[in-house]
Write a protein that holds these residues in place. Structure first.
Motif, PDB file in Angstrom:
ATOM      1  N   GLY A 198      21.060 -57.644 -88.541  1.00 46.78           N
ATOM      2  CA  GLY A 198      20.208 -58.626 -89.202  1.00 46.78           C
ATOM      3  C   GLY A 198      20.533 -60.076 -88.905  1.00 46.78           C
ATOM      4  N   GLU A 199      21.553 -60.331 -88.088  1.00 44.70           N
ATOM      5  CA  GLU A 199      21.979 -61.699 -87.770  1.00 44.70           C
ATOM      6  C   GLU A 199      21.604 -62.040 -86.329  1.00 44.70           C
ATOM      7  OE1 GLU A 199      23.555 -65.420 -88.351  1.00 44.70           O
ATOM      8  OE2 GLU A 199      23.337 -63.867 -89.874  1.00 44.70           O
ATOM      9  N   PRO A 200      20.838 -63.129 -86.094  1.00 47.12           N
ATOM     10  CA  PRO A 200      20.510 -63.520 -84.719  1.00 47.12           C
ATOM     11  C   PRO A 200      21.768 -63.843 -83.911  1.00 47.12           C
ATOM     12  CG  PRO A 200      19.050 -64.612 -86.261  1.00 47.12           C
ATOM     13  CD  PRO A 200      20.147 -63.968 -87.078  1.00 47.12           C
ATOM     14  N   VAL A 201      21.865 -63.231 -82.709  1.00 47.09           N
ATOM     15  CA  VAL A 201      23.047 -63.415 -81.868  1.00 47.09           C
ATOM     16  C   VAL A 201      22.696 -63.857 -80.443  1.00 47.09           C
ATOM     17  CG1 VAL A 201      24.399 -61.765 -83.212  1.00 47.09           C
ATOM     18  CG2 VAL A 201      23.162 -60.990 -81.156  1.00 47.09           C
ATOM     19  N   ARG A 259      21.677 -72.988 -83.734  1.00 48.32           N
ATOM     20  CA  ARG A 259      23.081 -72.578 -83.874  1.00 48.32           C
ATOM     21  C   ARG A 259      23.550 -71.787 -82.651  1.00 48.32           C
ATOM     22  NH1 ARG A 259      24.986 -67.847 -85.119  1.00 48.32           N
ATOM     23  NH2 ARG A 259      23.015 -67.122 -85.983  1.00 48.32           N
ATOM     24  N   ILE A 260      22.740 -70.823 -82.211  1.00 50.80           N
ATOM     25  CA  ILE A 260      23.116 -70.012 -81.043  1.00 50.80           C
ATOM     26  C   ILE A 260      23.218 -70.895 -79.805  1.00 50.80           C
ATOM     27  CG2 ILE A 260      22.354 -68.170 -79.486  1.00 50.80           C
ATOM     28  CD1 ILE A 260      20.982 -66.907 -82.020  1.00 50.80           C
ATOM     29  N   PHE A 261      22.232 -71.767 -79.622  1.00 47.31           N
ATOM     30  CA  PHE A 261      22.253 -72.662 -78.464  1.00 47.31           C
ATOM     31  C   PHE A 261      23.516 -73.514 -78.450  1.00 47.31           C
ATOM     32  CE2 PHE A 261      21.488 -77.084 -77.217  1.00 47.31           C
ATOM     33  CZ  PHE A 261      21.491 -76.913 -75.849  1.00 47.31           C
ATOM     34  N   LYS A 318      13.520 -71.083 -69.733  1.00 50.89           N
ATOM     35  CA  LYS A 318      14.159 -72.343 -70.111  1.00 50.89           C
ATOM     36  C   LYS A 318      15.552 -72.180 -70.692  1.00 50.89           C
ATOM     37  CE  LYS A 318      10.050 -75.110 -70.493  1.00 50.89           C
ATOM     38  NZ  LYS A 318      10.389 -76.113 -69.489  1.00 50.89           N
ATOM     39  N   GLN A 319      15.757 -71.150 -71.468  1.00 47.90           N
ATOM     40  CA  GLN A 319      17.075 -70.932 -72.075  1.00 47.90           C
ATOM     41  C   GLN A 319      17.314 -69.445 -72.238  1.00 47.90           C
ATOM     42  OE1 GLN A 319      16.738 -73.209 -75.714  1.00 47.90           O
ATOM     43  NE2 GLN A 319      17.706 -74.986 -74.782  1.00 47.90           N
ATOM     44  N   PHE A 320      18.586 -69.076 -72.089  1.00 45.80           N
ATOM     45  CA  PHE A 320      18.994 -67.682 -72.214  1.00 45.80           C
ATOM     46  C   PHE A 320      20.427 -67.710 -72.733  1.00 45.80           C
ATOM     47  CE2 PHE A 320      17.912 -63.451 -70.269  1.00 45.80           C
ATOM     48  CZ  PHE A 320      18.997 -62.758 -70.781  1.00 45.80           C
ATOM     49  N   TYR A 321      20.603 -67.509 -74.022  1.00 49.08           N
ATOM     50  CA  TYR A 321      21.922 -67.633 -74.635  1.00 49.08           C
ATOM     51  C   TYR A 321      22.232 -66.444 -75.527  1.00 49.08           C
ATOM     52  CZ  TYR A 321      22.143 -72.468 -73.079  1.00 49.08           C
ATOM     53  OH  TYR A 321      22.188 -73.604 -72.303  1.00 49.08           O
ATOM     54  N   ILE A 322      23.468 -65.969 -75.397  1.00 48.44           N
ATOM     55  CA  ILE A 322      23.976 -64.885 -76.235  1.00 48.44           C
ATOM     56  C   ILE A 322      25.376 -65.296 -76.676  1.00 48.44           C
ATOM     57  CG2 ILE A 322      24.629 -62.440 -76.318  1.00 48.44           C
ATOM     58  CD1 ILE A 322      22.563 -62.105 -73.945  1.00 48.44           C
ATOM     59  N   LEU A 323      25.647 -65.165 -77.971  1.00 48.14           N
ATOM     60  CA  LEU A 323      26.983 -65.508 -78.466  1.00 48.14           C
ATOM     61  C   LEU A 323      28.024 -64.672 -77.729  1.00 48.14           C
ATOM     62  CD1 LEU A 323      26.199 -65.770 -82.286  1.00 48.14           C
ATOM     63  CD2 LEU A 323      26.457 -67.646 -80.632  1.00 48.14           C
ATOM     64  N   LYS A 324      29.141 -65.274 -77.353  1.00 51.06           N
ATOM     65  CA  LYS A 324      30.105 -64.630 -76.457  1.00 51.06           C
ATOM     66  C   LYS A 324      30.663 -63.318 -77.006  1.00 51.06           C
ATOM     67  CE  LYS A 324      34.100 -67.356 -77.858  1.00 51.06           C
ATOM     68  NZ  LYS A 324      35.100 -68.323 -77.441  1.00 51.06           N
ATOM     69  N   GLU A 325      30.750 -63.184 -78.306  1.00 50.92           N
ATOM     70  CA  GLU A 325      31.287 -61.930 -78.857  1.00 50.92           C
ATOM     71  C   GLU A 325      30.323 -60.754 -78.680  1.00 50.92           C
ATOM     72  OE1 GLU A 325      30.020 -64.541 -82.418  1.00 50.92           O
ATOM     73  OE2 GLU A 325      31.029 -64.829 -80.501  1.00 50.92           O
ATOM     74  N   HIS A 326      29.104 -61.043 -78.207  1.00 50.87           N
ATOM     75  CA  HIS A 326      28.113 -59.989 -77.969  1.00 50.87           C
ATOM     76  C   HIS A 326      27.824 -59.784 -76.486  1.00 50.87           C
ATOM     77  CE1 HIS A 326      27.384 -59.464 -82.220  1.00 50.87           C
ATOM     78  NE2 HIS A 326      27.488 -60.773 -82.319  1.00 50.87           N
ATOM     79  N   HIS A 327      28.592 -60.467 -75.627  1.00 49.11           N
ATOM     80  CA  HIS A 327      28.453 -60.240 -74.183  1.00 49.11           C
ATOM     81  C   HIS A 327      28.863 -58.801 -73.877  1.00 49.11           C
ATOM     82  CE1 HIS A 327      28.800 -64.733 -72.845  1.00 49.11           C
ATOM     83  NE2 HIS A 327      27.797 -64.519 -73.676  1.00 49.11           N
ATOM     84  N   GLY A 328      28.197 -58.194 -72.921  1.00 51.06           N
ATOM     85  CA  GLY A 328      28.550 -56.844 -72.495  1.00 51.06           C
ATOM     86  C   GLY A 328      27.953 -55.736 -73.331  1.00 51.06           C
ATOM     87  N   ALA A 329      27.101 -56.091 -74.297  1.00 40.92           N
ATOM     88  CA  ALA A 329      26.516 -55.081 -75.195  1.00 40.92           C
ATOM     89  C   ALA A 329      25.112 -54.646 -74.772  1.00 40.92           C
ATOM     90  CB  ALA A 329      26.488 -55.618 -76.633  1.00 40.92           C
ATOM     91  N   GLY A 330      24.635 -55.138 -73.627  1.00 46.62           N
ATOM     92  CA  GLY A 330      23.298 -54.771 -73.162  1.00 46.62           C
ATOM     93  C   GLY A 330      22.195 -55.686 -73.669  1.00 46.62           C
ATOM     94  N   ILE A 331      22.550 -56.698 -74.437  1.00 50.00           N
ATOM     95  CA  ILE A 331      21.551 -57.608 -74.998  1.00 50.00           C
ATOM     96  C   ILE A 331      20.873 -58.412 -73.892  1.00 50.00           C
ATOM     97  CG2 ILE A 331      21.247 -59.650 -76.458  1.00 50.00           C
ATOM     98  CD1 ILE A 331      23.442 -58.432 -78.298  1.00 50.00           C
ATOM     99  N   ALA A 332      21.644 -58.897 -72.942  1.00 48.42           N
ATOM    100  CA  ALA A 332      21.069 -59.704 -71.864  1.00 48.42           C
ATOM    101  C   ALA A 332      20.014 -58.919 -71.089  1.00 48.42           C
ATOM    102  CB  ALA A 332      22.165 -60.194 -70.921  1.00 48.42           C
ATOM    103  N   GLN A 333      20.282 -57.660 -70.812  1.00 47.16           N
ATOM    104  CA  GLN A 333      19.320 -56.841 -70.071  1.00 47.16           C
ATOM    105  C   GLN A 333      18.034 -56.670 -70.861  1.00 47.16           C
ATOM    106  OE1 GLN A 333      22.551 -56.111 -70.562  1.00 47.16           O
ATOM    107  NE2 GLN A 333      23.412 -56.030 -68.518  1.00 47.16           N
ATOM    108  N   GLU A 334      18.144 -56.410 -72.134  1.00 51.27           N
ATOM    109  CA  GLU A 334      16.947 -56.242 -72.972  1.00 51.27           C
ATOM    110  C   GLU A 334      16.125 -57.525 -73.029  1.00 51.27           C
ATOM    111  OE1 GLU A 334      15.571 -53.644 -74.680  1.00 51.27           O
ATOM    112  OE2 GLU A 334      17.075 -52.256 -73.892  1.00 51.27           O
ATOM    113  N   LEU A 335      16.801 -58.650 -73.193  1.00 46.74           N
ATOM    114  CA  LEU A 335      16.090 -59.923 -73.251  1.00 46.74           C
ATOM    115  C   LEU A 335      15.430 -60.261 -71.916  1.00 46.74           C
ATOM    116  CD1 LEU A 335      18.536 -62.086 -75.419  1.00 46.74           C
ATOM    117  CD2 LEU A 335      16.358 -61.069 -76.136  1.00 46.74           C
ATOM    118  N   MET A 336      16.132 -60.011 -70.804  1.00 44.50           N
ATOM    119  CA  MET A 336      15.534 -60.294 -69.496  1.00 44.50           C
ATOM    120  C   MET A 336      14.362 -59.359 -69.225  1.00 44.50           C
ATOM    121  SD  MET A 336      15.266 -62.114 -66.812  1.00 44.50           S
ATOM    122  CE  MET A 336      16.741 -63.062 -66.478  1.00 44.50           C
TER     123      MET A 336
END
Length: 168
Positions: free
Chosen positions: A66-69, A17-19, A91-109
């Motif tokens: 509790g919801e994967p984003v 779903r996220i992809f 291979k893949q790095f996806y974050i739902l757009k409503e969660h962009h800018g929340a620091g999630i990308a940095q944590e995942l990277m």
């Protein structure tokens, strides 16, 4: 509250779903419908389950309330690069757009880099669409450098991607 955890077999539907949502939100306007549908149809739930069972892959999932984003997926080298180093693909790095800018990308990277090092990886590779400037800036901040060109196929449509590498 954002929580991070490793991917599990039960996450196949959430990852799918996220992809699909993230890919379509970002790129769907670039393609003919038949190319987009062919691309999206080329990878399904059983493929996700197979990768989630395969120890050569690693997934990290971000959850908000509790919801994967978002997620990051590491896997075996498949890009056309020549290297004597031990490599792995981001291979893949996806974050739902409503969660962009929340620091999630940095944590995942940060997790992806630690996980790759833990596995003894010397070079991490990825591809990014040449006109995805936001993603390119993000990868540059982490020390990824352009090392080649790659045709990323969406159906019969070749996208020009840049292959990037980070030496670990």
């Amino acid at each position: 509250m954002t929580r991070y955890r490793d991917g599990e077999l039960a996450d196949a539907e959430a990852l799918d779903r996220i992809f699909r949502t993230s890919f379509c939100d970002t790129f769907a306007h670039l393609y003919k419908d038949e190319d987009l549908q062919a691309f999206l149809g080329s990878f399904g739930l059983e493929d996700w389950r197979s990768e989630l069972r395969d120890p050569s892959y690693a997934f990290r999932i971000a959850e908000v309330d509790g919801e994967p984003v978002g997620y990051v997926k590491l896997g075996p080298m498949a890009l056309p690069v020549e290297t004597a180093a031990t490599g792995m693909d981001l291979k893949q790095f996806y974050i739902l757009k409503e969660h962009h800018g929340a620091g999630i990308a940095q944590e995942l990277m940060d997790w992806a880099l630690v996980e790759a090092r833990r596995r003894g990886i010397e070079e991490l590779y990825l591809t990014v669409y040449v006109d995805n400037h936001r993603a390119r800036r993000f990868y540059h901040r982490y020390g990824f450098e352009a090392v080649g060109r790659y045709d990323f196929m969406v159906g019969n449509h070749p996208d020009e991607d840049t292959i990037m590498r980070k030496k670990l």
